[in-house]
Design an enzyme around this catalytic site. Structure first.
Site, PDB file in Angstrom:
ATOM      1  N   MET A  42       0.853  -1.197   0.000  1.00 41.53           N
ATOM      2  CA  MET A  42       0.000   0.000   0.000  1.00 41.53           C
ATOM      3  C   MET A  42       0.888   1.247   0.000  1.00 41.53           C
ATOM      4  O   MET A  42       1.884   1.297   0.713  1.00 41.53           O
ATOM      5  CB  MET A  42      -0.871   0.011   1.262  1.00 41.53           C
ATOM      6  CG  MET A  42      -1.689   1.291   1.421  1.00 41.53           C
ATOM      7  SD  MET A  42      -2.757   1.263   2.866  1.00 41.53           S
ATOM      8  CE  MET A  42      -1.595   1.730   4.150  1.00 41.53           C
ATOM      9  N   ASP A  44      -0.058   5.713  -1.117  1.00 43.27           N
ATOM     10  CA  ASP A  44      -0.935   6.862  -0.823  1.00 43.27           C
ATOM     11  C   ASP A  44      -2.410   6.547  -0.507  1.00 43.27           C
ATOM     12  O   ASP A  44      -3.022   5.730  -1.195  1.00 43.27           O
ATOM     13  CB  ASP A  44      -1.006   7.797  -2.032  1.00 43.27           C
ATOM     14  CG  ASP A  44       0.317   8.062  -2.681  1.00 43.27           C
ATOM     15  OD1 ASP A  44       1.343   7.628  -2.156  1.00 43.27           O
ATOM     16  OD2 ASP A  44       0.323   8.707  -3.741  1.00 43.27           O
ATOM     17  N   TRP A  68       5.938  -2.067  -4.497  1.00 42.82           N
ATOM     18  CA  TRP A  68       5.164  -1.297  -5.460  1.00 42.82           C
ATOM     19  C   TRP A  68       5.072  -2.062  -6.797  1.00 42.82           C
ATOM     20  O   TRP A  68       6.025  -2.719  -7.193  1.00 42.82           O
ATOM     21  CB  TRP A  68       5.846   0.062  -5.667  1.00 42.82           C
ATOM     22  CG  TRP A  68       5.010   1.047  -6.412  1.00 42.82           C
ATOM     23  CD1 TRP A  68       4.105   1.908  -5.883  1.00 42.82           C
ATOM     24  CD2 TRP A  68       5.001   1.252  -7.829  1.00 42.82           C
ATOM     25  NE1 TRP A  68       3.525   2.647  -6.892  1.00 42.82           N
ATOM     26  CE2 TRP A  68       4.058   2.264  -8.091  1.00 42.82           C
ATOM     27  CE3 TRP A  68       5.685   0.689  -8.905  1.00 42.82           C
ATOM     28  CZ2 TRP A  68       3.784   2.734  -9.372  1.00 42.82           C
ATOM     29  CZ3 TRP A  68       5.413   1.143 -10.189  1.00 42.82           C
ATOM     30  CH2 TRP A  68       4.466   2.164 -10.414  1.00 42.82           C
ATOM     31  N   GLU A 226       3.840  16.213  -5.736  1.00 48.79           N
ATOM     32  CA  GLU A 226       2.862  15.141  -5.908  1.00 48.79           C
ATOM     33  C   GLU A 226       1.680  15.394  -4.974  1.00 48.79           C
ATOM     34  O   GLU A 226       1.785  16.152  -4.010  1.00 48.79           O
ATOM     35  CB  GLU A 226       3.477  13.780  -5.538  1.00 48.79           C
ATOM     36  CG  GLU A 226       4.718  13.406  -6.343  1.00 48.79           C
ATOM     37  CD  GLU A 226       5.264  12.017  -6.012  1.00 48.79           C
ATOM     38  OE1 GLU A 226       5.577  11.283  -6.953  1.00 48.79           O
ATOM     39  OE2 GLU A 226       5.393  11.671  -4.824  1.00 48.79           O
TER      40      GLU A 226
HETATM   41  C1  FRU Z   1       3.118   9.458  -4.364  1.00 50.39           C
HETATM   42  C2  FRU Z   1       2.993   8.836  -5.734  1.00 50.39           C
HETATM   43  C3  FRU Z   1       1.967   9.598  -6.568  1.00 50.39           C
HETATM   44  C4  FRU Z   1       1.530   8.566  -7.558  1.00 50.39           C
HETATM   45  C5  FRU Z   1       1.550   7.313  -6.736  1.00 50.39           C
HETATM   46  C6  FRU Z   1       1.890   6.074  -7.491  1.00 50.39           C
HETATM   47  O1  FRU Z   1       3.554   8.589  -3.388  1.00 50.39           O
HETATM   48  O2  FRU Z   1       4.251   8.819  -6.383  1.00 50.39           O
HETATM   49  O3  FRU Z   1       2.460  10.770  -7.155  1.00 50.39           O
HETATM   50  O4  FRU Z   1       0.269   8.827  -8.095  1.00 50.39           O
HETATM   51  O5  FRU Z   1       2.495   7.507  -5.706  1.00 50.39           O
HETATM   52  O6  FRU Z   1       1.691   4.931  -6.722  1.00 50.39           O
END
Ligand code: FRU
Length: 519
Positions: A42, A44, A68, A226
């Site tokens: 997990m 954001d 990720w 972001e």
């Molecule tokens: C922030 C980020 C966002 C992106 C997401 C991808 O942690 O880099 O900018 O949408 O994570 O998982």
């Protein structure tokens, strides 16, 4: 009759290795009351909205590994912001790409036309990230899409007119956050575009008109911007409204890696300008951060909170891209912060965005001890007699006559793990030091040095609120105007808490320790 156990384990007594690891990790590290995914990766928080008694939380999720990967939107709901139920995945990646971060709103007036039944549609907006284009080195990797739900957010349909915002030639172009701007009667969307925030407007959530840019030459720029958020807030104790822009940044945080800054100003329906007082303070300090600890990133606020409640509720991802994929849990990775209420405070020339744990936490308190007027000429020591140690605890305290002292709080256990934090009045800063708090060797960046936060007042009185779970500490100083959130990994919980001051005059005016009990 079919036999065998409900949990699918064989009845031979042989437990598969993965289950052993999972149960060990759950025992030592799985938080009691911070949201974690049942399994795997997990990052954001996404698309949070409130509707019909439920707080919805979506999250960047890779359901096939604890690192990720192709992004999905995981989904969880809660009635009290503290007990979460994980639901089926809301959005899957497809031909068009991965589903990156974004937001969701309840479209009360069905401006989108997606509504079909008795209740309004919920519309989510997210970034479509095309891994093929990324591989080919193209710049137009990221566009924005929408999806809608006609069953109160339980199931979702991607809009067939996607993308609704094309890529203008910017490689990092993502994380749309929609807000209903009731002042100018429009939907406003803010997007992070490399070194700036971009504002858009819409009447129907499908057609978006570009309005303005903000931030190219303002605030911290140690990395890519972001996950923005943008909303009006009343300055506490006044009738005056200001607009707040939250802007995550990675890397370039105050203590390294990922962190979230904020800006306070005015919005005329088209462009955002800094409040002159905020600008003066910003020129001096370079950036204001919502949390100075290393582990609060990509946080945004809930939409749809009823006016009768009126709170601005926030949650962040309790990790940091510097080491998020290396932390020593392998069956699930990462937790969210405790949900927080944000308040906008004006203190002389300063605007501060203060945070505190949501009041819902208070109903889980069981007072263990309370003391008043304790002199700190000798250390104050509290030892937990409860077998579980201090791993689900809230501590509230206030100090007087902190003068020019260094006030140190320590959490420790008999295995020699110590987490040290507190106030250095000489430097006018707070600190958190996890260099000796359990396992740190999985990443050089995890515990290089202590983290620090500025103190915005010179008052001799200090109030502190500490929220402890198995793998995290969240400290709110001076009414939450300086917050520090950090994670740690212990084999046995802290069972001692002590306080010392270099100034014998310092008094512990009061302290209350609560065990937080969740069923
Ligand atoms: C922030 C980020 C966002 C992106 C997401 C991808 O942690 O880099 O900018 O949408 O994570 O998982």
């Amino acid at each position: 009759m079919a036999c065998g156990r409900k949990d699918g384990k064989k009845e031979t007594g042989e437990v598969p290795v993965n289950d052993t690891i999972a149960s060990e990790e759950n025992k030592h590290y799985r938080p009691h009351f911070h949201f974690t995914p049942e399994k795997n990766w997990m990052n954001d928080p996404n698309g949070m909205f409130y509707y019909d008694g439920y707080y919805h939380l979506f999250f960047q999720h890779y359901p096939d590994a604890a690192v990720w990967g192709p992004m999905h939107w995981g989904h969880a709901v809660s009635r009290d912001l503290l007990h979460w139920e994980e639901l089926p995945i809301a959005l899957y990646p497809g031909e068009e790409g991965y589903i990156f971060s974004g937001s969701a709103v309840v479209d009360e007036e069905n401006t989108s036309g997606f509504g079909t039944g008795n209740h309004p549609p919920v519309v989510a907006m997210y970034t479509i990230h095309d891994p093929e284009k990324e591989k080919n080195g193209q710049t137009d990797v990221e566009t924005q899409g929408i999806a809608y739900s006609t069953d109160k957010g339980m199931t979702w349909t991607k809009y067939d007119g996607n993308p609704v915002v094309g890529n203008p030639g910017i490689r990092d172009f993502r994380d749309p956050k929609i807000v209903r701007d009731t002042i100018h009667d429009q939907w406003v969307m803010v997007l992070a575009a490399q070194d700036r925030a971009k504002f858009y407007r819409s009447g129907n959530l499908k057609n978006w008109e570009f309005l303005s840019d903000f931030g190219m030459d303002t605030g911290a720029h140690g990395g890519v911007w972001e996950c923005p958020d943008f909303f009006p807030m009343t300055i506490e104790g006044t009738g005056e409204t200001k607009w707040v822009l939250i802007q995550s940044l990675n890397p370039g945080g105050p203590n390294g890696g990922s962190a979230t800054q904020y800006f306070v100003g005015d919005f005329n329906g088209t462009s955002f300008t800094l409040d002159p007082g905020f600008k003066t303070a910003l020129d001096k300090r370079k950036a204001f951060w919502i949390d100075y600890g290393k582990d609060n990133y990509a946080g945004v606020t809930w939409s749809g909170i009823p006016d009768s409640d009126g709170r601005k509720l926030f949650i962040g991802w309790m990790s940091n891209w510097e080491y998020a994929q290396q932390v020593p849990t392998t069956t699930w990775r990462s937790a969210m912060t405790v949900p927080r209420e944000l308040r906008l405070i004006r203190d002389g020339g300063l605007f501060l965005l203060a945070s505190s744990p949501v009041r819902e936490l208070e109903s889980f308190r069981n007072k263990i001890t309370e003391e008043q007027d304790v002199s700190l000429s000798a250390p104050f020591v509290y030892k937990s007699e409860n077998g579980g140690g201090l791993n689900s605890t809230e501590i509230l305290l206030s100090l007087e006559k902190t003068g020019n002292s260094i006030v140190e709080f320590r959490l420790y256990n008999t295995e020699g793990d110590t987490l040290s934090f507190g106030l250095n009045s000489v430097k006018k800063e707070f600190f958190t030091d996890r260099t000796r708090a359990g396992q740190t060797d999985f990443s050089e960046k995890f515990a290089e040095k202590a983290s620090t936060a500025p103190r915005f007042t010179s008052s001799g009185t200090l109030d502190v609120r500490i929220v402890l779970d198995k793998t995290s500490i969240e400290v709110f100083y001076d009414s939450g105007t300086a917050a520090m959130t950090e994670i740690f990994f212990l084999k046995s919980p802290f069972d001692h808490f002590d306080i010392r001051s270099t100034d014998p005059e310092t008094t512990l005016k009061n302290i209350t320790i609560h065990q937080l009990k969740f069923n």
